[in-house]
Design a protein around this motif. Structure first.
Motif, PDB file in Angstrom:
ATOM      1  N   THR A  62       0.880  -1.558  -0.188  1.00 31.00           N
ATOM      2  CA  THR A  62      -0.312  -0.123  -0.480  1.00 31.00           C
ATOM      3  C   THR A  62       0.944   1.259  -0.370  1.00 31.00           C
ATOM      4  O   THR A  62       2.478   0.981   0.961  1.00 31.00           O
ATOM      5  CB  THR A  62      -1.234   0.196   1.228  1.00 31.00           C
ATOM      6  N   GLN A  63       0.454   2.159  -0.425  1.00 29.02           N
ATOM      7  CA  GLN A  63       1.538   3.430  -0.623  1.00 29.02           C
ATOM      8  C   GLN A  63      -0.233   4.803  -0.635  1.00 29.02           C
ATOM      9  O   GLN A  63      -1.216   4.527  -1.281  1.00 29.02           O
ATOM     10  CB  GLN A  63       1.984   3.847  -1.768  1.00 29.02           C
ATOM     11  N   ASN A 106      -2.889   4.217  -2.426  1.00 22.55           N
ATOM     12  CA  ASN A 106      -3.270   2.810  -3.726  1.00 22.55           C
ATOM     13  C   ASN A 106      -3.360   1.187  -2.952  1.00 22.55           C
ATOM     14  O   ASN A 106      -2.309   1.541  -1.328  1.00 22.55           O
ATOM     15  CB  ASN A 106      -2.670   2.839  -4.833  1.00 22.55           C
ATOM     16  N   VAL A 107      -3.912  -0.009  -3.013  1.00 21.44           N
ATOM     17  CA  VAL A 107      -3.979  -0.847  -2.131  1.00 21.44           C
ATOM     18  C   VAL A 107      -3.029  -1.733  -3.511  1.00 21.44           C
ATOM     19  O   VAL A 107      -4.315  -2.089  -4.253  1.00 21.44           O
ATOM     20  CB  VAL A 107      -4.937  -1.518  -1.610  1.00 21.44           C
ATOM     21  N   GLU A 151      -7.423   1.780  -6.726  1.00 21.04           N
ATOM     22  CA  GLU A 151      -6.396   3.386  -6.703  1.00 21.04           C
ATOM     23  C   GLU A 151      -7.735   4.371  -5.916  1.00 21.04           C
ATOM     24  O   GLU A 151      -8.434   4.190  -6.680  1.00 21.04           O
ATOM     25  CB  GLU A 151      -5.861   4.316  -7.710  1.00 21.04           C
ATOM     26  N   ARG A 152      -7.287   5.464  -5.211  1.00 21.72           N
ATOM     27  CA  ARG A 152      -8.226   6.494  -4.689  1.00 21.72           C
ATOM     28  C   ARG A 152      -6.737   7.922  -5.053  1.00 21.72           C
ATOM     29  O   ARG A 152      -6.001   8.124  -4.783  1.00 21.72           O
ATOM     30  CB  ARG A 152      -8.184   6.397  -3.916  1.00 21.72           C
ATOM     31  N   ILE A 153      -7.560   8.831  -6.067  1.00 19.09           N
ATOM     32  CA  ILE A 153      -7.003  10.196  -6.623  1.00 19.09           C
ATOM     33  C   ILE A 153      -8.142  11.292  -5.886  1.00 19.09           C
ATOM     34  O   ILE A 153      -8.692  10.994  -5.928  1.00 19.09           O
ATOM     35  CB  ILE A 153      -6.246  10.484  -7.711  1.00 19.09           C
ATOM     36  N   ASN A 174     -11.460  10.672  -7.189  1.00 21.43           N
ATOM     37  CA  ASN A 174     -11.905   9.498  -8.284  1.00 21.43           C
ATOM     38  C   ASN A 174     -11.129   8.121  -7.312  1.00 21.43           C
ATOM     39  O   ASN A 174     -10.578   7.909  -7.193  1.00 21.43           O
ATOM     40  CB  ASN A 174     -10.934   9.345  -9.912  1.00 21.43           C
ATOM     41  N   ASN A 175     -12.163   7.206  -7.795  1.00 21.91           N
ATOM     42  CA  ASN A 175     -11.399   5.780  -7.877  1.00 21.91           C
ATOM     43  C   ASN A 175     -12.214   4.672  -8.499  1.00 21.91           C
ATOM     44  O   ASN A 175     -12.537   4.995  -8.951  1.00 21.91           O
ATOM     45  CB  ASN A 175     -12.690   5.766  -6.425  1.00 21.91           C
ATOM     46  N   PHE A 176     -10.772   3.632  -8.690  1.00 19.08           N
ATOM     47  CA  PHE A 176     -11.191   2.877  -9.424  1.00 19.08           C
ATOM     48  C   PHE A 176     -10.073   1.500  -9.268  1.00 19.08           C
ATOM     49  O   PHE A 176      -9.442   1.537  -8.554  1.00 19.08           O
ATOM     50  CB  PHE A 176     -10.560   4.047 -11.254  1.00 19.08           C
ATOM     51  N   SER A 177     -10.605   0.762  -9.781  1.00 16.84           N
ATOM     52  CA  SER A 177      -9.401  -0.840 -10.020  1.00 16.84           C
ATOM     53  C   SER A 177      -8.640  -0.609 -11.171  1.00 16.84           C
ATOM     54  O   SER A 177      -9.439  -0.786 -12.745  1.00 16.84           O
ATOM     55  CB  SER A 177     -10.204  -1.556  -9.754  1.00 16.84           C
TER      56      SER A 177
END
Length: 745
Positions: free
Chosen positions: A471-472, A496-497, A518-520, A536-539
């Motif tokens: 994770t970061q 992110n994970v 990821e989440r930005i 914004n969130n996405f995989s």
């Protein structure tokens, strides 16, 4: 007439107060002093001796003199020793580092990255001892002396040989003439405060230069009637030249040697003081110049050696000198293995990481490469081996191992204009959760806060499969640009994970796949004409391929590093507000934004090739392409900067980080790095970059082609590389500076 002159010369020689009663042809002894890097000058003396046709009957040496002398004694010619010295990578040989090529793929990104590494021992972190095990030195010695690995009596070498060490317990000289030749040589060169002491015959032994740096008496005791002594040591430093702690330690260490040398020099018939005052003991980076100085001294001494050889031949007849004295090396069948010193790892783990199998033939190079494989796991700080002859003509291999502590705290420092000053702290622990695992936490403390945590688990007998969870999270400050001019400032929060499974076929190639969530989040600090605010969130699911054959982390000279990733970005969940001059835009459809699924590919390749001994050719190719993409900044590729610092970045010589954003970009950079002196370089780069060739930006009006250049002065020192650059871009027509210190997060 000539015979009479020769006889007269020999009468003078035989009447020397230090000559013994000679019956038959006199025995010639050679003594080579210690002197660390300066000892490479002995090669020139050996070449002159070979050229003159003078046969050496006995040989002694201390420290570097023991390496050069030992190689000559077992059968290497002076020419071959010179070739070995010139091709040796001294930067790796005299450190605790190994070639990056021997490090397992999962460890390469972390290897050699931090300035300070503090081991956790006995429930607390301890300061580094400053002592080097010198793993590569052990292995190089093992390969070089492999032709005589079965000879335990050094008097059985083609030239009988002795080397000198110092007994740590009583400060007395240890004359080493039997046992494992590699152990003896390594003992003789163990400079206090630099290299660790070595166990030899039950004694802790360090550099013989402390008590007998110029062992002439020992070659006399071996039976030499006539002695040639080559001395590269310059004695004690004048007080005004003792500047640092290492010089003080060496000055103290060699007090006794200075007195001993006064007694050794008169025992020589031919004394050769090689004047190398302008070189320091550790100047291996000037090895070429030191070898050259030795060759010049050898040319000066050649007439002396030639006259001596001719005189002896005239009196006693021509002496036969074998040109090929080095025994041949044959592969050995190893029938059994013993491993000593393991505590945190098992014998099976150790053997499997080397791909070692019994009842197979192995050469010295094979064994060294296997040891490098085990060392490359980073579980071990030293691995040495010996071969023991068995009754059935096979051999048993015995590994003596020193393990690394399982936990290290690491510190580094980094600065550049994008990220400001940062302290980078890392905690790495092995086998913390499960055997065969590595856990790390890294934090970047500075203007930009960044944090990464990772668990790596090796799988399978050969440890070629690995499972990783990480994770970061980070908060980065970006400057925005309009037509190449600074316009605004915004912050990006990114987290992110990630989980992935990978397979490393060898030490330079890995393939695998995984998934990221990821989440930005963006928000402007200083507004510009068009801003984005929101999240914004996405995989993402991806497959990747990595190749890394670089030989070092910083300023490599050879090899290729290639990273390829193909992604499928799934449906996104945006919560975005678009701002025009600080006011929300109600109709985002007019701009053309769509947050649909899309695919992308990322490629980054670096290649290095030596042009000369000082010049290295550089090539970098980067590609980032978003297919069927209509989003603008959130997942586009920021262009600019000389160093890769953050997600999706495409570096470009000529622009600052994030000057432009593109959904499809390809660049090619060519460069030349020239080494001025040790650790000091000039680096020139030129690059071209294409934009908008697959997907075109719907917001920024950016050129389809960019060209730029940079010239960098670089100095690699204790904190890492210091780089001062000037950059220019043809399209912006701006000359800019760029500063970078250390290795980034």
């Amino acid at each position: 007439m000539f015979r009479r002159v020769c006889l007269y010369a020999f009468i003078i020689f035989s009447q020397s107060s230090y000559s013994q009663q000679v019956t038959g042809r006199p025995k010639i002894g050679l003594t080579l002093s210690g002197g660390t890097a300066k000892g490479l000058a002995h090669i020139g003396i050996l070449k002159a001796i070979d050229s003159a046709g003078l046969k050496i009957d006995y040989l002694t040496g201390t420290s570097m003199g023991s390496i050069i002398g030992g190689l000559y004694a077992i059968g290497y010619s002076a020419d071959s020793i010179e070739k070995l010295a010139r091709k040796t990578d001294w930067d790796i040989l005299i450190t605790n580092q190994s070639s990056l090529r021997s490090i397992i793929m999962e460890e390469k990104e972390e290897y050699g990255k931090y300035t300070v590494e503090l081991p956790w021992v006995n429930h607390h972190f301890i300061l580094p001892s400053g002592l080097l095990e010198g793993q590569e030195l052990w292995l190089n010695l093992a390969e070089l002396f492999a032709p005589v690995s079965g000879i335990k009596d050094f008097s059985k070498f083609s030239i009988p040989f002795k080397c000198i060490g110092t007994n740590v317990s009583n400060g007395e000289a240890v004359v080493m003439d039997h046992g494992e030749i590699v152990t003896a040589i390594r003992s003789s060169i163990a400079i206090p405060s630099v290299f660790t002491a070595v166990d030899y015959e039950g004694k802790k032994v360090v550099d013989g230069g402390i008590v007998r740096n110029f062992p002439v008496r020992d070659v006399r005791e071996m039976g030499a009637d006539y002695v040639i002594g080559s001395n590269v040591a310059t004695g004690l430093f004048p007080g005004k030249k003792v500047f640092n702690a290492l010089q003080i330690l060496l000055q103290i260490a060699f007090f006794r040697e200075a007195d001993d040398r006064k007694n050794e020099v008169p025992l020589c018939n031919i004394y050769i003081p090689v004047h190398l005052e302008k070189y320091a003991l550790g100047n291996f980076n000037q090895s070429v110049e030191i070898i050259k100085a030795g060759l010049e001294e050898g040319r000066r001494m050649y007439p002396v050696f030639k006259k001596l050889a001719d005189s002896l031949d005239a009196i006693y007849g021509k002496q036969v000198i074998l040109k090929n004295r080095l025994p041949s090396v044959i592969k050995s069948i190893i029938s059994s293995v013993e491993v000593n010193g393991l505590e945190h790892t098992t014998k099976d783990f150790f053997v499997h990481t080397m791909d070692f199998l019994t009842d197979k033939y192995y050469s010295p190079e094979d064994l060294s490469n296997m040891v490098r494989k085990a060392f490359g796991t980073r579980y071990y700080s030293r691995i040495v081996y010996s071969l023991i002859e068995q009754s059935d003509s096979t051999k048993k291999i015995v590994f003596d191992v020193i393990e690394n502590p399982l936990t290290f705290a690491k510190l580094g420092i980094h600065y550049n204009e994008f990220g400001g000053i940062s302290i980078i702290a890392n905690l790495t622990s092995r086998n913390f959760i499960l055997p065969g695992s590595r856990d790390l936490v890294t934090i970047n403390l500075g203007e930009n806060l960044r944090l990464r945590a990772e668990h790596l688990q090796y799988l399978g007998r050969m440890k070629k499969f690995a499972f990783l969870v990480s994770t970061q999270t980070e908060r980065l400050k970006f400057t925005t640009y309009n037509n190449f001019k600074e316009e605004g400032v915004y912050y990006q929060n990114y987290s992110n994970v990630e989980t992935r499974l990978q397979f490393s076929a060898n030490r330079i190639f890995t393939i695998g796949g995984g998934a990221r969530y990821e989440r930005i989040r963006y928000y402007p600090s200083i507004t510009s004409d068009l801003d984005i605010k929101g999240k914004n969130n996405f995989s993402t699911a991806y497959i990747f391929l990595t190749h890394n054959s670089l030989e070092r982390t910083i300023y490599p000279k050879t090899g290729v590093k290639l990273d390829v990733e193909y992604d499928q970005v799934f449906k996104q969940d945006p919560d975005i507000v678009l701002l025009r001059n600080g006011k929300p835009i109600s109709n985002t459809d007019s701009i053309g934004f769509r947050y649909n699924q899309y695919r992308r590919i990322l490629v980054n390749m670096e290649a290095y090739a030596p042009v000369t001994s000082r010049a290295t050719f550089l090539l970098q190719a980067q590609t980032g392409i978003n297919f069927n993409y209509k989003q603008h900044i959130m997942n586009e590729f920021p262009i600019g900067g000389l160093n890769a610092l953050f997600r999706n970045q495409v570096t470009f010589a000529g622009l600052k980080e994030g000057t432009l954003y593109s959904p499809s970009v390809a660049s090619l950079q060519l460069g030349l790095r020239y080494q001025l002196f040790a650790g000091t370089y000039f680096i020139g780069r030129a690059n071209g970059l294409f934009n908008n060739f697959i997907t075109k930006s719907t917001v920024q009006n950016i050129p389809d082609f960019l060209s730029g250049y940079s010239l960098t002065f670089a100095y690699n020192f204790a904190l890492g590389p210091l780089e001062l650059s000037a950059m220019y871009c043809d399209q912006s027509r701006q000359l800019m500076t760029y500063i970078n210190i250390g290795i980034a997060f």
